[in-house]
Scaffold this motif. Structure first.
Motif, PDB file in Angstrom:
ATOM      1  N   ALA A 185       0.856  -1.180   0.000  1.00 43.59           N
ATOM      2  CA  ALA A 185       0.000   0.000   0.000  1.00 43.59           C
ATOM      3  C   ALA A 185       0.895   1.233   0.000  1.00 43.59           C
ATOM      4  CB  ALA A 185      -0.912  -0.014   1.223  1.00 43.59           C
ATOM      5  N   GLY A 186       0.608   2.165  -0.861  1.00 43.90           N
ATOM      6  CA  GLY A 186       1.441   3.343  -1.020  1.00 43.90           C
ATOM      7  C   GLY A 186       2.302   3.260  -2.263  1.00 43.90           C
ATOM      8  N   GLY A 187       2.444   2.036  -2.847  1.00 45.60           N
ATOM      9  CA  GLY A 187       3.131   1.877  -4.115  1.00 45.60           C
ATOM     10  C   GLY A 187       4.573   1.413  -4.069  1.00 45.60           C
ATOM     11  N   ASP A 188       5.199   1.350  -2.878  1.00 48.12           N
ATOM     12  CA  ASP A 188       6.583   0.865  -2.822  1.00 48.12           C
ATOM     13  C   ASP A 188       6.627  -0.588  -3.279  1.00 48.12           C
ATOM     14  OD1 ASP A 188       7.505   3.283  -1.912  1.00 48.12           O
ATOM     15  OD2 ASP A 188       7.514   2.685   0.201  1.00 48.12           O
ATOM     16  N   LYS A 189       7.772  -0.976  -3.882  1.00 46.17           N
ATOM     17  CA  LYS A 189       7.917  -2.321  -4.438  1.00 46.17           C
ATOM     18  C   LYS A 189       9.165  -2.993  -3.890  1.00 46.17           C
ATOM     19  CE  LYS A 189       5.756  -0.916  -8.754  1.00 46.17           C
ATOM     20  NZ  LYS A 189       4.631  -1.734  -8.983  1.00 46.17           N
ATOM     21  N   HIS A 190       9.103  -4.305  -3.828  1.00 46.92           N
ATOM     22  CA  HIS A 190      10.239  -5.123  -3.384  1.00 46.92           C
ATOM     23  C   HIS A 190      10.318  -6.330  -4.309  1.00 46.92           C
ATOM     24  CE1 HIS A 190      13.108  -6.306  -0.208  1.00 46.92           C
ATOM     25  NE2 HIS A 190      12.818  -7.538  -0.617  1.00 46.92           N
ATOM     26  N   SER A 191      11.432  -6.463  -5.039  1.00 47.52           N
ATOM     27  CA  SER A 191      11.598  -7.568  -5.987  1.00 47.52           C
ATOM     28  C   SER A 191      12.638  -8.559  -5.488  1.00 47.52           C
ATOM     29  CB  SER A 191      12.028  -7.023  -7.352  1.00 47.52           C
ATOM     30  OG  SER A 191      11.009  -6.211  -7.899  1.00 47.52           O
ATOM     31  N   PHE A 192      12.440  -9.823  -5.849  1.00 46.75           N
ATOM     32  CA  PHE A 192      13.382 -10.874  -5.475  1.00 46.75           C
ATOM     33  C   PHE A 192      13.279 -12.003  -6.490  1.00 46.75           C
ATOM     34  CE2 PHE A 192       9.394 -11.396  -3.277  1.00 46.75           C
ATOM     35  CZ  PHE A 192       9.093 -12.749  -3.357  1.00 46.75           C
ATOM     36  N   ASP A 193      14.377 -12.717  -6.663  1.00 47.86           N
ATOM     37  CA  ASP A 193      14.412 -13.845  -7.585  1.00 47.86           C
ATOM     38  C   ASP A 193      14.033 -15.125  -6.852  1.00 47.86           C
ATOM     39  OD1 ASP A 193      15.207 -12.315  -9.746  1.00 47.86           O
ATOM     40  OD2 ASP A 193      17.338 -12.599  -9.334  1.00 47.86           O
ATOM     41  N   VAL A 194      13.347 -16.010  -7.577  1.00 47.82           N
ATOM     42  CA  VAL A 194      12.998 -17.324  -7.032  1.00 47.82           C
ATOM     43  C   VAL A 194      13.420 -18.397  -8.022  1.00 47.82           C
ATOM     44  CG1 VAL A 194      11.056 -16.508  -5.633  1.00 47.82           C
ATOM     45  CG2 VAL A 194      10.644 -17.240  -7.971  1.00 47.82           C
ATOM     46  N   PRO A 195      13.904 -19.537  -7.512  1.00 46.06           N
ATOM     47  CA  PRO A 195      14.201 -20.657  -8.413  1.00 46.06           C
ATOM     48  C   PRO A 195      12.887 -21.269  -8.906  1.00 46.06           C
ATOM     49  CG  PRO A 195      14.583 -21.293  -6.137  1.00 46.06           C
ATOM     50  CD  PRO A 195      14.243 -19.835  -6.131  1.00 46.06           C
ATOM     51  N   ILE A 196      12.943 -21.855 -10.098  1.00 42.20           N
ATOM     52  CA  ILE A 196      11.781 -22.502 -10.694  1.00 42.20           C
ATOM     53  C   ILE A 196      11.934 -24.011 -10.508  1.00 42.20           C
ATOM     54  CG2 ILE A 196      10.467 -22.880 -12.818  1.00 42.20           C
ATOM     55  CD1 ILE A 196      11.638 -20.158 -13.794  1.00 42.20           C
ATOM     56  N   LYS A 197      10.878 -24.620  -9.955  1.00 47.46           N
ATOM     57  CA  LYS A 197      10.896 -26.065  -9.686  1.00 47.46           C
ATOM     58  C   LYS A 197       9.844 -26.759 -10.545  1.00 47.46           C
ATOM     59  CE  LYS A 197      12.613 -25.677  -5.034  1.00 47.46           C
ATOM     60  NZ  LYS A 197      13.395 -26.755  -4.485  1.00 47.46           N
ATOM     61  N   ALA A 198      10.135 -28.000 -10.888  1.00 47.25           N
ATOM     62  CA  ALA A 198       9.163 -28.815 -11.631  1.00 47.25           C
ATOM     63  C   ALA A 198       8.005 -29.192 -10.715  1.00 47.25           C
ATOM     64  CB  ALA A 198       9.853 -30.069 -12.172  1.00 47.25           C
ATOM     65  N   ALA A 199       6.902 -29.589 -11.308  1.00 42.10           N
ATOM     66  CA  ALA A 199       5.695 -29.914 -10.544  1.00 42.10           C
ATOM     67  C   ALA A 199       5.925 -30.979  -9.492  1.00 42.10           C
ATOM     68  CB  ALA A 199       4.578 -30.331 -11.488  1.00 42.10           C
ATOM     69  N   GLY A 200       6.724 -31.982  -9.753  1.00 44.69           N
ATOM     70  CA  GLY A 200       6.915 -33.067  -8.816  1.00 44.69           C
ATOM     71  C   GLY A 200       7.945 -32.812  -7.736  1.00 44.69           C
ATOM     72  N   GLU A 201       8.701 -31.725  -7.852  1.00 42.03           N
ATOM     73  CA  GLU A 201       9.742 -31.432  -6.859  1.00 42.03           C
ATOM     74  C   GLU A 201       9.114 -30.984  -5.548  1.00 42.03           C
ATOM     75  OE1 GLU A 201      13.364 -29.271  -7.958  1.00 42.03           O
ATOM     76  OE2 GLU A 201      12.564 -29.250 -10.007  1.00 42.03           O
ATOM     77  N   GLU A 202       9.901 -31.077  -4.479  1.00 46.27           N
ATOM     78  CA  GLU A 202       9.429 -30.654  -3.158  1.00 46.27           C
ATOM     79  C   GLU A 202       8.991 -29.201  -3.198  1.00 46.27           C
ATOM     80  OE1 GLU A 202      11.200 -30.029   1.289  1.00 46.27           O
ATOM     81  OE2 GLU A 202      12.126 -31.514   0.002  1.00 46.27           O
ATOM     82  N   ARG A 203       7.816 -28.946  -2.622  1.00 51.40           N
ATOM     83  CA  ARG A 203       7.292 -27.590  -2.623  1.00 51.40           C
ATOM     84  C   ARG A 203       7.737 -26.894  -1.368  1.00 51.40           C
ATOM     85  NH1 ARG A 203       1.144 -27.523  -4.075  1.00 51.40           N
ATOM     86  NH2 ARG A 203       0.869 -29.290  -2.772  1.00 51.40           N
TER      87      ARG A 203
END
Length: 161
Positions: A143-161
């Motif tokens: 709220a107010g418009g500030d942003k926070h970005s971060f990278d995430v690894p991409i996992k296959a459907a069967g991998e541990e969530r």
């Protein structure tokens, strides 16, 4: 009669003059904003691809906030997704169901988990460029418009969530 009109005109002119002065002391438009939101820390992030092509992917992460004033996450965007939406899993009529989430309020010292079976981000219309083993960027908007970005690894459907 002329004095009240003159005073009114003088007050309006003074207000415009003061407004112009305040603009001169403002930061230039091209000044670089600080990266992210101070006190907002992300851990354990990952995007899990759907088991069926064309279905939404899910993004999970833990967010901890140590800033000095409360804030509310109102939006999450995922690079490579046509759209995204924060969701929550709730019980309705004895059944677990998913629904769009209200803004997530963070008080100083809070940690909130976006995890399977609870809060999460749904990424719809995922690009074929997002593949297991890669990374993508998630951007939270408060709220107010500030942003926070971060990278995430991409996992296959069967991998541990």
């Amino acid at each position: 009669m002329k004095a009240p009109i003159y005073i009114g005109v003088l007050m309006i002119a003074t207000a415009f003059g003061l407004g112009a002065c305040s603009q001169e002391t403002a930061e230039p438009a091209d000044a670089e904003a600080p990266a992210g939101i101070a006190g907002l820390e992300i851990a354990n992030g990952r995007l899990v691809l759907p088991p069926v092509k064309g279905n939404p992917a899910a993004v999970y992460f833990d967010v901890t906030y140590t800033g000095d004033r409360n804030l509310a996450i109102r939006r999450a965007d995922v690079a490579g997704a046509g759209s995204s939406e924060m969701h929550d899993t709730v019980e309705m009529d004895g059944k677990m169901t998913m629904q769009p989430s209200l803004p997530v309020v963070l008080n100083t010292g809070d940690t909130v988990e976006f995890a399977p079976g609870g809060k999460h981000v749904m990424a719809m219309d995922v690009s074929e460029d997002l593949i297991a083993g890669g990374t993508t960027e998630v951007t939270l908007t408060v709220a107010g418009g500030d942003k926070h970005s971060f990278d995430v690894p991409i996992k296959a459907a069967g991998e541990e969530r």
